[in-house]
Structure formats: structure tokens, C-alpha cells
Design a protein around this motif. Structure first.
Motif, PDB file in Angstrom:
ATOM      1  N   GLU A  40      46.608 -14.625   1.456  1.00 30.46           N
ATOM      2  CA  GLU A  40      45.397 -14.688   0.629  1.00 30.46           C
ATOM      3  C   GLU A  40      45.865 -15.061  -0.775  1.00 30.46           C
ATOM      4  N   ILE A  41      45.277 -16.119  -1.327  1.00 32.34           N
ATOM      5  CA  ILE A  41      45.732 -16.590  -2.637  1.00 32.34           C
ATOM      6  C   ILE A  41      44.770 -16.117  -3.723  1.00 32.34           C
ATOM      7  N   THR A  42      45.337 -15.581  -4.794  1.00 33.99           N
ATOM      8  CA  THR A  42      44.488 -15.200  -5.919  1.00 33.99           C
ATOM      9  C   THR A  42      45.080 -15.739  -7.217  1.00 33.99           C
ATOM     10  N   ASP A  43      44.200 -16.109  -8.135  1.00 36.32           N
ATOM     11  CA  ASP A  43      44.719 -16.326  -9.485  1.00 36.32           C
ATOM     12  C   ASP A  43      44.238 -15.143 -10.321  1.00 36.32           C
ATOM     13  N   LEU A  44      44.531 -15.181 -11.587  1.00 36.08           N
ATOM     14  CA  LEU A  44      44.288 -13.992 -12.401  1.00 36.08           C
ATOM     15  C   LEU A  44      43.143 -14.200 -13.382  1.00 36.08           C
ATOM     16  N   ALA A  45      42.288 -15.166 -13.079  1.00 36.81           N
ATOM     17  CA  ALA A  45      41.122 -15.417 -13.924  1.00 36.81           C
ATOM     18  C   ALA A  45      40.249 -14.163 -13.943  1.00 36.81           C
ATOM     19  N   GLY A  46      39.771 -13.824 -15.101  1.00 36.80           N
ATOM     20  CA  GLY A  46      38.848 -12.686 -15.186  1.00 36.80           C
ATOM     21  C   GLY A  46      39.526 -11.360 -15.471  1.00 36.80           C
ATOM     22  N   ILE A  47      40.866 -11.346 -15.433  1.00 37.52           N
ATOM     23  CA  ILE A  47      41.563 -10.089 -15.768  1.00 37.52           C
ATOM     24  C   ILE A  47      41.602  -9.967 -17.293  1.00 37.52           C
ATOM     25  N   PRO A  48      41.014  -8.913 -17.841  1.00 31.53           N
ATOM     26  CA  PRO A  48      40.984  -8.800 -19.309  1.00 31.53           C
ATOM     27  C   PRO A  48      42.363  -8.493 -19.874  1.00 31.53           C
ATOM     28  N   LEU A  49      42.492  -8.627 -21.185  1.00 30.62           N
ATOM     29  CA  LEU A  49      43.744  -8.247 -21.839  1.00 30.62           C
ATOM     30  C   LEU A  49      43.949  -6.744 -21.699  1.00 30.62           C
ATOM     31  N   PHE A  50      45.185  -6.374 -21.464  1.00 29.94           N
ATOM     32  CA  PHE A  50      45.477  -4.956 -21.269  1.00 29.94           C
ATOM     33  C   PHE A  50      45.125  -4.146 -22.508  1.00 29.94           C
ATOM     34  N   ASN A  51      44.454  -3.038 -22.253  1.00 30.98           N
ATOM     35  CA  ASN A  51      44.122  -2.114 -23.334  1.00 30.98           C
ATOM     36  C   ASN A  51      44.214  -0.701 -22.770  1.00 30.98           C
ATOM     37  N   GLN A  52      45.121   0.043 -23.295  1.00 33.38           N
ATOM     38  CA  GLN A  52      45.367   1.391 -22.760  1.00 33.38           C
ATOM     39  C   GLN A  52      44.162   2.312 -22.928  1.00 33.38           C
ATOM     40  N   ASP A  53      43.238   1.913 -23.795  1.00 31.50           N
ATOM     41  CA  ASP A  53      42.020   2.714 -23.962  1.00 31.50           C
ATOM     42  C   ASP A  53      41.036   2.499 -22.822  1.00 31.50           C
ATOM     43  N   GLU A  54      41.317   1.479 -21.982  1.00 27.30           N
ATOM     44  CA  GLU A  54      40.328   1.122 -20.943  1.00 27.30           C
ATOM     45  C   GLU A  54      40.839   1.360 -19.536  1.00 27.30           C
ATOM     46  N   ASN A  56      40.462   4.252 -17.860  1.00 21.49           N
ATOM     47  CA  ASN A  56      39.757   5.327 -17.165  1.00 21.49           C
ATOM     48  C   ASN A  56      38.249   5.216 -17.325  1.00 21.49           C
ATOM     49  N   PRO A  57      37.556   4.454 -16.461  1.00 13.23           N
ATOM     50  CA  PRO A  57      38.111   3.794 -15.289  1.00 13.23           C
ATOM     51  C   PRO A  57      38.683   2.431 -15.658  1.00 13.23           C
ATOM     52  N   PHE A  58      39.455   1.817 -14.729  1.00  7.33           N
ATOM     53  CA  PHE A  58      39.920   0.458 -14.926  1.00  7.33           C
ATOM     54  C   PHE A  58      38.741  -0.506 -14.927  1.00  7.33           C
ATOM     55  N   PRO A  59      38.813  -1.604 -15.687  1.00 10.31           N
ATOM     56  CA  PRO A  59      37.769  -2.633 -15.582  1.00 10.31           C
ATOM     57  C   PRO A  59      37.660  -3.105 -14.125  1.00 10.31           C
ATOM     58  N   GLU A  60      36.463  -3.542 -13.758  1.00  6.17           N
ATOM     59  CA  GLU A  60      36.183  -3.895 -12.353  1.00  6.17           C
ATOM     60  C   GLU A  60      37.191  -4.895 -11.759  1.00  6.17           C
ATOM     61  N   SER A  84      60.500 -20.159 -21.616  1.00 11.88           N
ATOM     62  CA  SER A  84      61.635 -19.486 -20.959  1.00 11.88           C
ATOM     63  C   SER A  84      61.291 -18.129 -20.349  1.00 11.88           C
ATOM     64  N   SER A  85      60.001 -17.858 -20.160  1.00 10.17           N
ATOM     65  CA  SER A  85      59.637 -16.572 -19.558  1.00 10.17           C
ATOM     66  C   SER A  85      58.407 -16.771 -18.660  1.00 10.17           C
ATOM     67  N   ILE A  86      57.866 -15.667 -18.180  1.00 12.90           N
ATOM     68  CA  ILE A  86      56.641 -15.750 -17.379  1.00 12.90           C
ATOM     69  C   ILE A  86      55.439 -15.937 -18.308  1.00 12.90           C
ATOM     70  N   SER A  87      54.322 -16.309 -17.729  1.00  9.09           N
ATOM     71  CA  SER A  87      53.119 -16.499 -18.545  1.00  9.09           C
ATOM     72  C   SER A  87      52.599 -15.143 -19.016  1.00  9.09           C
ATOM     73  N   GLY A  88      51.939 -15.162 -20.154  1.00 11.52           N
ATOM     74  CA  GLY A  88      51.280 -13.948 -20.628  1.00 11.52           C
ATOM     75  C   GLY A  88      50.242 -13.451 -19.631  1.00 11.52           C
ATOM     76  N   VAL A  89      49.612 -14.394 -18.957  1.00 10.69           N
ATOM     77  CA  VAL A  89      48.592 -14.050 -17.948  1.00 10.69           C
ATOM     78  C   VAL A  89      49.198 -13.172 -16.843  1.00 10.69           C
ATOM     79  N   LEU A  90      50.388 -13.550 -16.405  1.00 13.22           N
ATOM     80  CA  LEU A  90      51.029 -12.788 -15.322  1.00 13.22           C
ATOM     81  C   LEU A  90      51.546 -11.442 -15.838  1.00 13.22           C
ATOM     82  N   LYS A  91      52.163 -11.449 -17.005  1.00 13.04           N
ATOM     83  CA  LYS A  91      52.674 -10.179 -17.542  1.00 13.04           C
ATOM     84  C   LYS A  91      51.532  -9.202 -17.789  1.00 13.04           C
TER      85      LYS A  91
END
Ligand code: FMN
Length: 187
Positions: A40-54, A56-60, A84-91
């Protein structure tokens, strides 16, 4: 003879680009699966920027990604190389997926591959990805290494992987991933 149970692999592309070579590499993998494996192939479109305040609960979208990772028998990452590294999207996605309570990457069998337009074929990005995944306790296959350099020559205009040598390595990677997943899941 004991029938082996089917393996479900989640393929994650680290690029959001519509014509991404890395997403195309995952599509090539889908053509080369060994018997008993689904992808099953997925891309990471729609994943918000990480925010430790968010957390509980995790965004949908994040909760959905974490659940898909948890449900997969193994992961197959296709990483671009950015500076020379992975994409910010993946990290960013890995940071979300790393978090308690369930930490779905811990103990998860995984394999890496990547395509870049340069001559290093994502070698540097893959090393960084290995480092992050090791920290998270994912069980990453070591070989074969699938590093597609000069991607514009390896894919045709429709995004089909046409380099036969690379197709061979990719097929081998999938066979090894199946064996690796069965081995470590039996522990
Ligand atoms: C911000 C940025 C940084 C890049 N850095 C590298 C790099 O360090 N090494 C490399 O081989 N290619 C680099 N590239 C070129 C990518 O390999 C190329 O854009 C590739 O097509 C990205 O993967 P994709 O086709 O899956 O989107 C970079 C591209 C961008 C946009």
C-alpha cells in the motif's frame, strides 16, 4: 507444507511532488512484489508540522498514519535526498510517528531505497534515515541497497522504472524484506 501468511507492506514516499521519482520507485516495487506480499503506497500530504502541544489527541491525519504503520507487517521507505539528508516532510512524519503511547515504529521491520537526480543516489539521505530509524527501534534491512542515481535516466516519461539493473536490485530488496520480516516477526 506450512502456508506462509501474507505480508502487508506500507510504502512511504518522502516526496510530495506529483511526478516524484521516489513515489514512482514505490510504484515499481508494486510491480515486482514476491508472492504473498502486498504493498500500500502512501505519501505524506496532509500531515501537519509537528507540534508537541497537539499530541493529545493527535491530529486526524497523524492518527491515521500511525494506525497504518502499526497495522503494517513492514515498511518500505522511498526517500529523496534534500541537501544531503532526508526531506523535512519525511522527518516531520517520523517525529509524529515516534511518539508515545504506542510508538508504532519500534520493532517494525523496514527497508529503505531512494532516487535522486544527482550522482549519489540518496546515499547520504539513506544514512541519515537509517540513523533516525535505528533510534526509533525499527529493524532496518541492510542489503541490498537501492540507490537510484540520475533518476531522470532511470525512469521514462510516464514515471516507469526502465533501468533493468535497478529493477533487479529492487526485486531482490523485496524478497529480502519478506524473509527479514518473517524472521524478525517470528521472534
Ligand atoms: C531542496 C532540495 C535539495 C536537494 N538536494 C539534493 C542533494 O543533496 N542530493 C541530490 O542528489 N539531489 C538533491 N536534490 C535533487 C533531488 O534529488 C530531486 O529534486 C529529486 O527529484 C527529488 O525527489 P522526488 O523526485 O521524489 O521529488 C535536491 C532537491 C531539492 C528540491
Amino acid at each position: 507444507m506450512i502456508e506462509e501468511r501474507p505480508l502487508h507492506v506500507l510504502g512511504i514516499s518522502g516526496s510530495l511532488r506529483v511526478d516524484s521519482y521516489n513515489t514512482a520507485l514505490l510504484r515499481a516495487a508494486a510491480e515486482l512484489l514476491p508472492p504473498g506480499m502486498t504493498l500500500e503506497i502512501t505519501d505524506l500530504a496532509g500531515i501537519p508540522l509537528f507540534n508537541q502541544d497537539e499530541e493529545n489527541p493527535f491530529p486526524e491525519e497523524v492518527a491515521r498514519l500511525r494506525a497504518r504503520i502499526a497495522a503494517a507487517d513492514a515498511l518500505l521507505f522511498a526517500t529523496p535526498e534534500y541537501n544531503s539528508s532526508i526531506s523535512g516532510v519525511l522527518k516531520n512524519a517520523l517525529d509524529w510517528a515516534s511518539r508515545a503511547p504506542d510508538m508504532p515504529l519500534a520493532g517494525k521491520p523496514a527497508a529503505l531505497m531512494g532516487a535522486s537526480t544527482g550522482v549519489f543516489g540518496t546515499a547520504r539521505a539513506q544514512l541519515h534515515l537509517r540513523q533516525v530509524l535505528a533510534h526509533l527501534g525499527a529493524l532496518v534491512l541492510t542489503k541490498p541497497e537501492v540507490m537510484v542515481m540520475r533518476a531522470a535516466d532511470a525512469f521514462d516519461e510516464q514515471g516507469r522504472l526502465v533501468n533493468e539493473v535497478t529493477r533487479g536490485f529492487l526485486g531482490q530488496l523485496l524478497v529480502e524484506l519478506a524473509q527479514w520480516t518473517r524472521l524478525v516477526s517470528a521472534r
